[in-house]
Each structure stands twice: as C-alpha cells, then as structure tokens.
Enzyme design. Structure first.
Site, PDB file in Angstrom:
ATOM      1  N   ARG A 130      -3.603  -7.317 -13.285  1.00  0.00           N
ATOM      2  CA  ARG A 130      -3.133  -8.225 -14.319  1.00  0.00           C
ATOM      3  C   ARG A 130      -4.238  -8.456 -15.357  1.00  0.00           C
ATOM      4  O   ARG A 130      -5.416  -8.426 -15.031  1.00  0.00           O
ATOM      5  CB  ARG A 130      -2.727  -9.580 -13.727  1.00  0.00           C
TER       6      ARG A 130
ATOM      7  N   TYR B 169       1.473  -2.119 -15.000  1.00  0.00           N
ATOM      8  CA  TYR B 169       1.017  -2.536 -13.680  1.00  0.00           C
ATOM      9  C   TYR B 169       1.625  -3.846 -13.178  1.00  0.00           C
ATOM     10  O   TYR B 169       1.686  -4.839 -13.906  1.00  0.00           O
ATOM     11  CB  TYR B 169      -0.513  -2.693 -13.671  1.00  0.00           C
TER      12      TYR B 169
ATOM     13  N   LYS C 233       5.576 -12.526 -11.403  1.00  0.00           N
ATOM     14  CA  LYS C 233       4.754 -13.600 -11.955  1.00  0.00           C
ATOM     15  C   LYS C 233       5.376 -14.181 -13.228  1.00  0.00           C
ATOM     16  O   LYS C 233       5.293 -15.383 -13.470  1.00  0.00           O
ATOM     17  CB  LYS C 233       3.348 -13.091 -12.262  1.00  0.00           C
TER      18      LYS C 233
ATOM     19  N   HIS D 180       2.701 -20.510  -6.268  1.00  0.00           N
ATOM     20  CA  HIS D 180       2.092 -19.267  -5.786  1.00  0.00           C
ATOM     21  C   HIS D 180       1.793 -19.443  -4.296  1.00  0.00           C
ATOM     22  O   HIS D 180       0.636 -19.561  -3.898  1.00  0.00           O
ATOM     23  CB  HIS D 180       0.806 -19.004  -6.593  1.00  0.00           C
TER      24      HIS D 180
ATOM     25  N   SER E 249      -4.822 -15.204  -5.987  1.00  0.00           N
ATOM     26  CA  SER E 249      -4.565 -13.775  -5.822  1.00  0.00           C
ATOM     27  C   SER E 249      -5.644 -13.131  -4.951  1.00  0.00           C
ATOM     28  O   SER E 249      -6.832 -13.386  -5.142  1.00  0.00           O
ATOM     29  CB  SER E 249      -4.545 -13.101  -7.194  1.00  0.00           C
TER      30      SER E 249
ATOM     31  N   CYS F 251      -6.389 -13.678  -1.883  1.00  0.00           N
ATOM     32  CA  CYS F 251      -7.121 -14.627  -1.042  1.00  0.00           C
ATOM     33  C   CYS F 251      -6.400 -14.921   0.275  1.00  0.00           C
ATOM     34  O   CYS F 251      -6.687 -15.942   0.913  1.00  0.00           O
ATOM     35  CB  CYS F 251      -7.400 -15.907  -1.802  1.00  0.00           C
TER      36      CYS F 251
ATOM     37  N   ASP G 156       4.274 -14.596  -1.281  1.00  0.00           N
ATOM     38  CA  ASP G 156       3.597 -14.776  -2.574  1.00  0.00           C
ATOM     39  C   ASP G 156       4.127 -15.938  -3.410  1.00  0.00           C
ATOM     40  O   ASP G 156       3.357 -16.597  -4.077  1.00  0.00           O
ATOM     41  CB  ASP G 156       3.695 -13.478  -3.386  1.00  0.00           C
TER      42      ASP G 156
ATOM     43  N   ARG H 155      -2.299  -1.347  -4.111  1.00  0.00           N
ATOM     44  CA  ARG H 155      -1.226  -2.160  -3.525  1.00  0.00           C
ATOM     45  C   ARG H 155      -0.154  -1.314  -2.868  1.00  0.00           C
ATOM     46  O   ARG H 155      -0.016  -0.129  -3.146  1.00  0.00           O
ATOM     47  CB  ARG H 155      -0.578  -3.006  -4.622  1.00  0.00           C
TER      48      ARG H 155
HETATM   49  P1  GTP Z   1      -1.914 -11.495  -3.877  1.00  0.00           P
HETATM   50  O1  GTP Z   1      -0.897 -10.510  -3.483  1.00  0.00           O
HETATM   51  O2  GTP Z   1      -2.885 -10.967  -4.895  1.00  0.00           O
HETATM   52  O3  GTP Z   1      -1.355 -12.799  -4.331  1.00  0.00           O
HETATM   53  O4  GTP Z   1      -2.897 -11.719  -2.592  1.00  0.00           O
HETATM   54  P2  GTP Z   1      -2.753 -12.473  -1.187  1.00  0.00           P
HETATM   55  O5  GTP Z   1      -3.116 -13.900  -1.362  1.00  0.00           O
HETATM   56  O6  GTP Z   1      -1.449 -12.174  -0.559  1.00  0.00           O
HETATM   57  O7  GTP Z   1      -3.958 -11.826  -0.348  1.00  0.00           O
HETATM   58  P3  GTP Z   1      -3.919 -10.838   0.912  1.00  0.00           P
HETATM   59  O8  GTP Z   1      -3.329 -11.473   2.135  1.00  0.00           O
HETATM   60  O9  GTP Z   1      -3.325  -9.568   0.474  1.00  0.00           O
HETATM   61  O10 GTP Z   1      -5.478 -10.659   1.173  1.00  0.00           O
HETATM   62  C1  GTP Z   1      -6.375 -10.197   0.191  1.00  0.00           C
HETATM   63  C2  GTP Z   1      -7.626  -9.642   0.827  1.00  0.00           C
HETATM   64  O11 GTP Z   1      -8.255 -10.637   1.626  1.00  0.00           O
HETATM   65  C3  GTP Z   1      -7.360  -8.467   1.748  1.00  0.00           C
HETATM   66  O12 GTP Z   1      -8.378  -7.533   1.584  1.00  0.00           O
HETATM   67  C4  GTP Z   1      -7.403  -9.075   3.124  1.00  0.00           C
HETATM   68  O13 GTP Z   1      -7.782  -8.141   4.095  1.00  0.00           O
HETATM   69  C5  GTP Z   1      -8.419 -10.197   2.964  1.00  0.00           C
HETATM   70  N1  GTP Z   1      -8.131 -11.331   3.876  1.00  0.00           N
HETATM   71  C6  GTP Z   1      -6.934 -11.908   4.111  1.00  0.00           C
HETATM   72  N2  GTP Z   1      -7.016 -12.891   5.031  1.00  0.00           N
HETATM   73  C7  GTP Z   1      -8.318 -12.952   5.394  1.00  0.00           C
HETATM   74  C8  GTP Z   1      -9.058 -13.774   6.309  1.00  0.00           C
HETATM   75  O14 GTP Z   1      -8.522 -14.656   7.002  1.00  0.00           O
HETATM   76  N3  GTP Z   1     -10.402 -13.549   6.387  1.00  0.00           N
HETATM   77  C9  GTP Z   1     -11.024 -12.586   5.648  1.00  0.00           C
HETATM   78  N4  GTP Z   1     -12.328 -12.439   5.785  1.00  0.00           N
HETATM   79  N5  GTP Z   1     -10.366 -11.782   4.790  1.00  0.00           N
HETATM   80  C10 GTP Z   1      -9.027 -11.970   4.652  1.00  0.00           C
HETATM   81  C1  SPV Z   2      -1.323 -11.535  -7.779  1.00  0.00           C
HETATM   82  O1  SPV Z   2      -2.185 -11.082  -8.545  1.00  0.00           O
HETATM   83  O2  SPV Z   2      -1.320 -12.738  -7.419  1.00  0.00           O
HETATM   84  C2  SPV Z   2      -0.283 -10.640  -7.239  1.00  0.00           C
HETATM   85  C3  SPV Z   2      -0.223  -9.273  -7.725  1.00  0.00           C
HETATM   86  O3  SPV Z   2       0.506 -11.061  -6.415  1.00  0.00           O
HETATM   87  S1  SPV Z   2       0.542  -9.088  -9.293  1.00  0.00           S
HETATM   88  O4  SPV Z   2       1.968  -8.918  -9.062  1.00  0.00           O
HETATM   89  O5  SPV Z   2      -0.007  -7.908  -9.930  1.00  0.00           O
HETATM   90  O6  SPV Z   2       0.316 -10.273 -10.074  1.00  0.00           O
HETATM   91 MN    MN Z   3       0.113 -13.242  -5.895  1.00  0.00          MN
END
Ligand code: GTP
Ligand code: SPV
Ligand code: MN
Length: 598
Positions: A83, A212, A221, A241, A263, A265, A290, A382
């Site tokens: 983004r 993207y 979003k 979110h 994002s 996290c 999400d 992704r």
């Molecule tokens: P968006 O799709 O961008 O909104 O992200 P999200 O909040 O769904 O994050 P996601 O669960 O995909 O995790 C993002 C990154 O953080 C990945 O590389 C995970 O492996 C890592 N991660 C997730 N949970 C944990 C955790 O509890 N501890 C650690 N150290 N890393 C984590």
């Molecule tokens: C985020 O960035 O929080 C996402 C991926 O979930 S995107 O759809 O590219 O915004």
């Molecule tokens: Mn997201």
C-alpha cells in the site's frame, strides 16, 4: 470508435436491469474507453476462463498441480508491492472532515485530476465489471460494491476475497442506488500517476496506477474500512481493522473476541492460533482475520461481522509451526503474490518450514541461492486464500448478525515499553489506550519499516474521516452498550537486551487470551498499576512454556520511566489532533501524567 465502445455496454448484455448501475458503467466506459466490457458472474467457468487468460498473458504462473492444486503465483511490478499511504486520499467537500490523519483533495480536484488519467486509460484493454458483496449474503449489514477494473489479477483476487457475482446483483436489486462505485485502472504503474482516492460522500472510490492488494482490491481497505468507517459514523456502527476469533473452553463455554493490530502485526496468526498442549480441550475458531464491522445488537451487546470471504495474508513467517491453519488454507486454490518459487514449482518464503533450498527463483523472477544478499520472497509477499479452506473456520462465519463480542484487544509491535498484556480500567480508558497505541511500521506499506508511529486502534491508514471524531464515536458507542466488553492492550513483540523477542508468541498467545477471557467473565482478579490492570503473580498460565521466568518478567514488566517517555511522545499526536480530540481522551492522558508524577 468511442460510440461503438460505449455500445458494448448495451443493456441486453448486462446481467442487471438496474438503470443506475447501467448508467454508471456506461459513463465509466465512456471515460476509460475499453475495447470490451465483461460483466463478472463469479462462476467456476468464469474463473477457469480468466485464469487461463492470465496464464497465457504471464500474469499468473501455474504452480505444481500435485503440490499446490489450483494455485498460482503472481509477480507484481517491483514498483507496486505494498500500500502507498502517501498516495491515498480522502476527498470530502470540507477539508476538516478528512482530518489531519488523511491526505485530502476536494472532490472536484479528485475527479478532475484522476479523470484526466482515467480518460482513455482502458483503450485496447478489457473492462471487467465486478459486482461484489462485503458481508454474508442476506445479512442486513452487508454492502454491495461494484468494482470496475482492467486487471484480471484483481478479478481473480476479488473472487476469493469477497462474495462475487450474481449474489451481489441480486442483493442490489433492480432499482437501488445503494452501491459503492469503484473504478480501478492499472495504467502503467508509474508511482507519479498513482492515486487511491475515496469520495465517502458519494460512496465512490477511484484508484489508478497500482495493481497491489489494498490499493487495487477495492472491497478491502477502501470500502470495508475507509468508506465503511465513514458510513459507520453516520449510521452508529464501527468498521475496524480487527480479526474476530471464537474461543471455546474445555467446559464448552464459548466467547468471541476482536483484536486490532496494525498491518503485519499478527491478526491472521492470532485468528488462526493453535493453543499449546497445556490448553488441551480449548478450541479456537476463525470468523475473520483483518476486518470487523461492529454493531450494537438488540440485546445491548457488541456484535461483529467479518465482511470478507477470504484471507490476503502475509507469507513470510508463516509455517506449519507458527500457523498450521494458514498453511492448510493455502494448500489449494490460492494465489501467491511476490513469493519465491522452488525448482519443482512450489512456493517458498523466509520463515517457511525447512532449510532454504540450494536454488530458488526469487520474487522478481531472478535466480536466488542462500548466499544471495536480498530476500527470496518480498517481505510483504502475500497469499490470497478462500476462508472456506481454513480448517478452523467458525460455524457462524456466515451468520447474518455476526457474533457477540466478549473482549476487545488492541496491540502493536513494540520492542520496548508496552507489556505483554494490560487491561484498561474502563471503556474510556480503553479508548485512550487504543487511541494512543504506537507500533513499528512494517513492509505492508511503502516507506521505512521499523519506525514507531502512533497508529490509533490500528486504523491510522484506514479511518475515512477525522480520527479525533472517530475517538468521539468510539466513546459514544458505550452509551448504547448494556455491558461494554472489557478492553485490553497486548504486545507480542517486546525484545530483550539481546534484541530477540522475549515472548514466543503465536500459539502461546493463547495464555494471554485465557487471562483476557477469565477477566471478561470476572473469574480472576488483577493487579492495579498506574497504567492499567495486569495479571497477578501466578495468574498468567506459563506452565510448560519454554522460556525462563526472567523472560516472562521482562515481557510483562511495566517500567514507569519508559512510560513517562511514552506519554511524552504521545504529545505529538495530541497536538496534531488538537481540534477534534475528545476531552475524555485528553483527560485520560492528563490523569495518567499526574499519576506518574507522584
Ligand atoms: P495484515 O494482513 O497486514 O493486516 O497483517 P496481520 O496483522 O494479519 O499480520 P500477520 O498475522 O500476517 O503477521 C505478520 C507477521 O508477524 C508475520 O511474519 C508473522 O509470522 C509475524 N507474527 C504474527 N504473530 C506473531 C507473534 O505472536 N510473535 C511474533 N514474534 N511474530 C508474529
Ligand atoms: C494491510 O496492509 O493491513 C493488509 C494488506 O491487510 S492490504 O490489503 O494490502 O492493505
Ligand atoms: Mn490488514
């Protein structure tokens, strides 16, 4: 020629009699002048036809059908991998309505500026008209969107991420004008000509120059967060979110929880978590990973619906240990974007199971070896996977009213300061904790990663109006809740002096969730600190955890000196939002400052 092109929209070709929709599509076709217009119906036949087209054009690369049946890889332009927040605008008549949290253009300037770029932008190309629904079919809370795009990749992703085709047109009906008008064109992917503009007062989105994710899949979003948050303020609900998960304890008592993390996290991981052996008998299920639409139910509880139909999840770090349910979700019928490819046509990324293979093709399509200096997969690579692939999909994922929420969690990515878990004293203090949340930036958006910024409620890039007013909206919601869910702050990402994460995270986050649920039910006490309520010694179950008591202490510790610095750094946000920041939020900070001064 233009006349012929416009004629391609002749009404008999379109699978709808809705004159407002037909008129708008005609208008957009006149503007963009595609060679052909294709209305998407969401059928299997259509999926196969468009997939073949995408493969023929090199937009999708088929993966090994034995290892990844129905799966494809897409390599995006290296210029369009995340983004772009600085190119994202909210176009309201009054600049103040967008707030200091958004880039602003007047609607006139937005339509004029982008109109020039859209003019003739689909010459020689096909215009796809994608009717889609955000939310379950039949739910009174669902919203119809129509995305016009010139990208087959967008069509195939939208097909996974939203309920697409006939179901949306049926929901809209023949006469309603209540649909989001989304116009997207890839153009030449020149960032100089890239804009993602939202016109919330017209329920319209114009996005140009990007292919993207969140920039181009307009249901996600753009509609389900930016436009929906704007509508939610007018209509008395919240677009957040947030992931939504179900947790059933060994006695069969079930609760639902929402959690907002910025994002990349940890939302997808938390929503699909597998509890450790110690928590045998607990069942975690996913409603969404999400986005959450929150409403006040007739019973005075907060109810959550996941408007999406699939997952657009971060690939790096995903493996069979960290997230086996995500790994199962991407075994078939998934689209991968910007991951690396193995010699035998499978996917690979940093943090996937096993050692890096001796040779790979990296996300740009170049040869890669473990000696290479750059990552094989893009850090924001992704997967797009249907939610129905998730082995722990909650039985209520399609329920019209969603699920009742027992607790709200906010969390950021913080190497310091923020403890593993803390409960707010009450709703207003919880809103303050969410509003002042800081988090390190990640690869999900362009720009430098790892910089702490205020990301209120994980909504900084997604709130479609003034974020001070948004805090006010949150505060007002309480008055309508018979029994507001307790609000928590968590941090899985605190680091020790060695620079390593103190807390093992992933499935072990179940330990924190168990405390959150016990608190929500009034089953366990807590220690009061100046910052909030934290687990008493022994209440956080660390039995069987593979880290030292000292690590647990450091992960959960509240250091008042660190918090004084934190409070000071919140000052910048408060100055920025001066005009609309609710007095309650300001007072919460002042009370805290005076508590810490003692
Ligand atoms: P968006 O799709 O961008 O909104 O992200 P999200 O909040 O769904 O994050 P996601 O669960 O995909 O995790 C993002 C990154 O953080 C990945 O590389 C995970 O492996 C890592 N991660 C997730 N949970 C944990 C955790 O509890 N501890 C650690 N150290 N890393 C984590
Ligand atoms: C985020 O960035 O929080 C996402 C991926 O979930 S995107 O759809 O590219 O915004
Ligand atoms: Mn997201």
């Amino acid at each position: 020629m233009p006349d012929n092109r416009a004629a391609a929209t002749k009404r008999s070709d379109a699978p709808t009699n809705n004159s407002k929709l037909l008129a708008w599509v005609e208008e957009m076709a006149k503007l963009t002048q595609p060679d052909e217009i294709v209305w998407c119906d969401g059928s299997e036949e259509e999926k196969q036809r468009l997939t073949k087209l995408a493969v023929d054009k090199g937009i999708l690369i088929p993966l090994n059908p034995e290892k990844r049946p129905g799966c494809y890889l897409h390599r995006s332009d290296p210029n369009a991998v995340a983004r772009t927040e600085h190119l994202t605008f909210v176009c309201t008549r009054a600049k103040e309505a967008a707030g200091p949290n958004n880039n602003w253009m007047s609607p006139k300037d937005g339509y004029d500026k982008l109109g020039k770029l859209f003019a003739g932008s689909m010459k020689g190309r096909t215009m796809y008209v994608i009717p889609y629904l955000m939310g379950p079919a039949g739910s009174p809370f669902s919203k119809v969107g129509i995305e016009i795009t010139d990208s087959v990749y967008v069509v195939l992703n939208m097909r996974i991420m939203a309920r697409m085709g006939r179901v949306a047109l049926d929901t809209l009906g023949d006469s309603s004008n209540d649909f989001n008008r989304g116009l997207h064109c890839t153009l030449d992917l020149d960032p100089e000509k890239r804009f993602i503009c939202h016109f919330p007062e017209d329920n319209t989105i114009w996005s140009i120059g990007s292919g993207y994710g969140g920039n181009a899949l307009l249901g996600k979003k753009c509609l389900a967060l930016r436009i929906a948050s704007f509508l939610g303020r007018e209509e008395g609900w919240l677009a957040e979110h947030m992931l939504i998960l179900g947790a059933e304890d060994p006695q069969g008592k079930k609760h639902y929880v929402v959690a907002a993390f910025p994002s990349a996290c940890g939302k997808t991981n938390f929503a699909m978590m597998v509890p450790p052996a110690k928590f045998k008998g607990w069942k975690i299920t996913t409603i969404g990973d999400d986005i959450s639409w929150l409403r006040i139910g007739k019973d005075g509880r907060l109810w959550a619906v996941n408007p999406e139909n699939g997952y657009f999840g971060v690939a790096p770090g995903t493996n069979k240990k960290t997230n086996p349910n995500a790994m199962a979700s991407i075994e078939r019928d998934a689209i991968f974007t910007n991951v690396a490819m193995t010699k035998d046509g499978d996917v690979w990324w940093e943090g996937i199971d096993g050692q890096p293979p001796a040779e790979l093709t990296d996300w740009r399509g170049n040869p890669w070896t473990p000696e290479s200096k750059t990552p094989a997969a893009h850090p924001n690579s992704r997967f797009t996977a249907p939610m129905r692939n998730n082995p722990i999909l909650d039985a209520k994922a399609d329920d019209d009213d969603g699920v009742p929420i027992s607790a709200i969690i906010f969390g950021g990515r913080r190497a310091t300061t923020v403890p593993l878990v803390m409960q707010s004293f009450n709703w207003a203090h919880g809103v303050y904790l969410g509003a002042t949340m800081g988090s390190e930036t990640t690869a999900a958006a362009t720009g430098q990663a790892g910089v702490v910024r205020r990301d209120p409620m994980a909504m900084l890039p997604f709130c479609g109006y003034d974020i001070g007013d948004y805090f006010g909206h949150w505060l007002k919601i309480q008055a309508h809740l018979a029994d507001p869910p307790p609000i928590f702050l968590v941090n899985w990402f605190r680091k020790g002096t060695d620079g390593k994460f103190l807390w093992p995270g992933y499935g072990e986050n179940m330990r924190v969730l168990a405390w959150v649920l016990a608190r929500a039910q009034g089953d366990v006490g807590a220690s009061e600190t100046p910052l909030g309520m934290v687990p008493r010694a022994g209440d956080l179950d660390v039995d069987g955890l593979d880290i030292t008591p000292e690590q647990v202490r450091q992960a959960t510790h509240i250091d008042l000196a660190e918090w004084r610095t934190e409070l000071e750094s919140q000052g910048e946000l408060f100055t920025k939002l001066e005009k609309t920041l609710p007095a309650t939020v300001r007072l919460e900070r002042e009370i805290l400052i005076s508590r810490l001064a003692n």
